[in-house]
Scaffold this active site. Structure first.
Site, PDB file in Angstrom:
ATOM      1  N   ASP A  87      25.269  -1.953 -19.240  1.00 18.47           N
ATOM      2  CA  ASP A  87      25.472  -2.264 -20.660  1.00 18.47           C
ATOM      3  C   ASP A  87      26.625  -3.249 -20.856  1.00 18.47           C
ATOM      4  O   ASP A  87      27.567  -3.276 -20.068  1.00 18.47           O
ATOM      5  CB  ASP A  87      25.772  -0.951 -21.407  1.00 18.47           C
ATOM      6  CG  ASP A  87      25.751  -1.146 -22.907  1.00 18.47           C
ATOM      7  OD1 ASP A  87      25.116  -2.100 -23.380  1.00 18.47           O
ATOM      8  OD2 ASP A  87      26.388  -0.346 -23.602  1.00 18.47           O
TER       9      ASP A  87
ATOM     10  N   ASN B  16      26.149  -6.717 -21.664  1.00 18.30           N
ATOM     11  CA  ASN B  16      25.818  -8.127 -21.407  1.00 18.30           C
ATOM     12  C   ASN B  16      25.959  -8.974 -22.676  1.00 18.30           C
ATOM     13  O   ASN B  16      26.486 -10.085 -22.638  1.00 18.30           O
ATOM     14  CB  ASN B  16      24.371  -8.267 -20.914  1.00 18.30           C
ATOM     15  CG  ASN B  16      24.147  -7.591 -19.582  1.00 18.30           C
ATOM     16  OD1 ASN B  16      25.100  -7.265 -18.897  1.00 18.30           O
ATOM     17  ND2 ASN B  16      22.894  -7.392 -19.225  1.00 18.30           N
TER      18      ASN B  16
ATOM     19  N   SER C 125      14.819  -0.734 -21.785  1.00 19.16           N
ATOM     20  CA  SER C 125      14.413   0.570 -22.321  1.00 19.16           C
ATOM     21  C   SER C 125      13.184   0.428 -23.219  1.00 19.16           C
ATOM     22  O   SER C 125      12.852  -0.680 -23.665  1.00 19.16           O
ATOM     23  CB  SER C 125      15.569   1.189 -23.115  1.00 19.16           C
ATOM     24  OG  SER C 125      15.649   0.585 -24.384  1.00 19.16           O
TER      25      SER C 125
ATOM     26  N   ASN D 297      14.142  -1.370 -26.236  1.00 22.05           N
ATOM     27  CA  ASN D 297      14.607  -2.765 -26.177  1.00 22.05           C
ATOM     28  C   ASN D 297      13.589  -3.782 -26.708  1.00 22.05           C
ATOM     29  O   ASN D 297      13.931  -4.942 -26.944  1.00 22.05           O
ATOM     30  CB  ASN D 297      15.024  -3.154 -24.748  1.00 22.05           C
ATOM     31  CG  ASN D 297      16.350  -2.557 -24.328  1.00 22.05           C
ATOM     32  OD1 ASN D 297      16.617  -2.347 -23.147  1.00 22.05           O
ATOM     33  ND2 ASN D 297      17.226  -2.278 -25.286  1.00 22.05           N
TER      34      ASN D 297
ATOM     35  N   ARG E 197      14.387  -5.958 -29.810  1.00 29.04           N
ATOM     36  CA  ARG E 197      15.291  -7.119 -29.800  1.00 29.04           C
ATOM     37  C   ARG E 197      14.517  -8.407 -30.084  1.00 29.04           C
ATOM     38  O   ARG E 197      13.291  -8.435 -29.939  1.00 29.04           O
ATOM     39  CB  ARG E 197      15.975  -7.205 -28.435  1.00 29.04           C
ATOM     40  CG  ARG E 197      16.849  -5.996 -28.208  1.00 29.04           C
ATOM     41  CD  ARG E 197      17.634  -6.119 -26.947  1.00 29.04           C
ATOM     42  NE  ARG E 197      18.522  -4.978 -26.835  1.00 29.04           N
ATOM     43  CZ  ARG E 197      19.669  -4.966 -26.197  1.00 29.04           C
ATOM     44  NH1 ARG E 197      20.088  -6.040 -25.578  1.00 29.04           N
ATOM     45  NH2 ARG E 197      20.396  -3.880 -26.162  1.00 29.04           N
TER      46      ARG E 197
HETATM   47  C1  FPP Z   1      22.300  -3.920 -22.063  1.00 27.75           C
HETATM   48  O1  FPP Z   1      23.310  -4.791 -22.552  1.00 27.75           O
HETATM   49  C2  FPP Z   1      21.512  -4.629 -21.076  1.00 27.75           C
HETATM   50  C3  FPP Z   1      20.168  -4.811 -21.153  1.00 27.75           C
HETATM   51  C4  FPP Z   1      19.342  -4.320 -22.271  1.00 27.75           C
HETATM   52  C5  FPP Z   1      19.470  -5.588 -20.133  1.00 27.75           C
HETATM   53  C6  FPP Z   1      19.921  -5.360 -18.726  1.00 27.75           C
HETATM   54  C7  FPP Z   1      19.364  -6.448 -17.930  1.00 27.75           C
HETATM   55  C8  FPP Z   1      19.973  -7.051 -16.889  1.00 27.75           C
HETATM   56  C9  FPP Z   1      21.257  -6.613 -16.311  1.00 27.75           C
HETATM   57  C10 FPP Z   1      19.336  -8.232 -16.262  1.00 27.75           C
HETATM   58  C11 FPP Z   1      17.953  -7.918 -15.790  1.00 27.75           C
HETATM   59  C12 FPP Z   1      17.911  -7.917 -14.354  1.00 27.75           C
HETATM   60  C13 FPP Z   1      16.904  -7.400 -13.662  1.00 27.75           C
HETATM   61  C14 FPP Z   1      16.831  -7.640 -12.230  1.00 27.75           C
HETATM   62  C15 FPP Z   1      15.864  -6.575 -14.270  1.00 27.75           C
HETATM   63  P1  FPP Z   1      23.314  -5.161 -24.086  1.00 27.75           P
HETATM   64  O2  FPP Z   1      22.498  -6.392 -24.266  1.00 27.75           O
HETATM   65  O3  FPP Z   1      22.866  -3.986 -24.891  1.00 27.75           O
HETATM   66  O4  FPP Z   1      24.809  -5.467 -24.330  1.00 27.75           O
HETATM   67  P2  FPP Z   1      25.619  -5.239 -25.680  1.00 27.75           P
HETATM   68  O5  FPP Z   1      25.714  -3.738 -25.855  1.00 27.75           O
HETATM   69  O6  FPP Z   1      26.947  -5.852 -25.365  1.00 27.75           O
HETATM   70  O7  FPP Z   1      24.882  -5.929 -26.775  1.00 27.75           O
END
Ligand code: FPP
Length: 239
Positions: A20, A22, A65, A68, A71
């Site tokens: 989490d 990103n 998820s 997700n 989004r």
């Molecule tokens: C949550 O961060 C992250 C995700 C929903 C996506 C995770 C995906 C990756 C790490 C890359 C995919 C890689 C592979 C190999 C499948 P968020 O976007 O909810 O972050 P935030 O809470 O800061 O908005």
């Protein structure tokens, strides 16, 4: 074999991580969210290799998820694209003796992704250094619902009676039926919840939270979480 500060210690067999933060990582830099996912995918590769190095046998990572899909399409496409690229490169992990498996409902993914996932699972099935479990279109409630439906079908077909349903039977119908329950669940990025990840399997897990955003998460942060786990006294409801 573990080859670091955990040598000789029982590292947790199954570690689960919610990747989490990103989006916030990208926002802090004035970049679109998908750049955060791209960095997160790099962290994912580093952490997977390090988990194997310190002797973790099962590593589950939450990549996408069931919620997700809400989004923006652009962001969903970017994550699916990173996943697709990863499936093309996964031969690296195969060379490293890592078995790759997927959990979640695949039926909503593109046919091309589903084909690649199947082939990666087949090609890596005999690798034994570590099992990497990637959760894609995964939700714990959805997984339990699918398991309950499968059990109900067996009851209605006369293969099973309602009295035979036990937690073990439920576990045998989960996507994770081949894997042990979770020992340590890690969530970076400052949130303190499990967001529908492996909810059944984490019933007795230790939880470690930290403020680090996933793209900044380092191998030493994984080691710190394992170290914290080793310091805790797990009683499984006993005394
Ligand atoms: C949550 O961060 C992250 C995700 C929903 C996506 C995770 C995906 C990756 C790490 C890359 C995919 C890689 C592979 C190999 C499948 P968020 O976007 O909810 O972050 P935030 O809470 O800061 O908005």
């Amino acid at each position: 074999m573990a080859d670091n500060r955990f040598d000789g210690q029982e590292v947790p067999a199954h570690v689960a991580i919610i990747m989490d933060g990103n989006g916030r990582w990208a926002k802090k830099r004035g970049l679109p969210r998908k750049f955060g996912h791209r960095e997160g995918a790099k962290t994912f590769r580093k952490i997977t290799r390090h988990a194997k190095k310190i002797g973790i046998k099962y590593l589950s990572l939450y990549a996408f998820s069931t919620e997700n899909w809400k989004r923006p399409k652009d962001e969903v496409d970017a994550i699916m694209d990173l996943f697709d690229k990863y499936l093309d490169e996964v031969r690296d992990f195969i060379e490293e003796n890592i078995r790759v498996c997927f959990i979640g409902d695949r039926t909503r993914l593109s046919e091309s992704l589903q084909r690649k996932m199947k082939s990666v699972e087949e090609d890596s099935k005999d690798f034994s250094a570590m099992t990497l479990i990637l959760a894609i279109n995964y939700g714990g409630q959805d997984e339990i619902t699918r398991a309950v439906k499968a059990i109900a079908q067996k009851v209605s077909d006369g293969e099973l009676s309602a009295d035979d349903i036990t937690p073990k039977v439920l576990e045998e119908n989960l996507d994770t039926k081949e894997f042990p329950l979770v020992d340590l669940l890690i969530r970076p990025s400052g949130e303190q919840r499990i967001s529908n990840f492996l909810i059944w399997q984490s019933a007795y897990a230790e939880y470690v939270f930290s403020d680090i955003l996933w793209p900044d998460y380092k191998p030493s942060d994984l080691e710190d979480a394992v170290y914290e786990y080793l310091e805790r006294n797990r009683r499984f409801g006993g005394v």
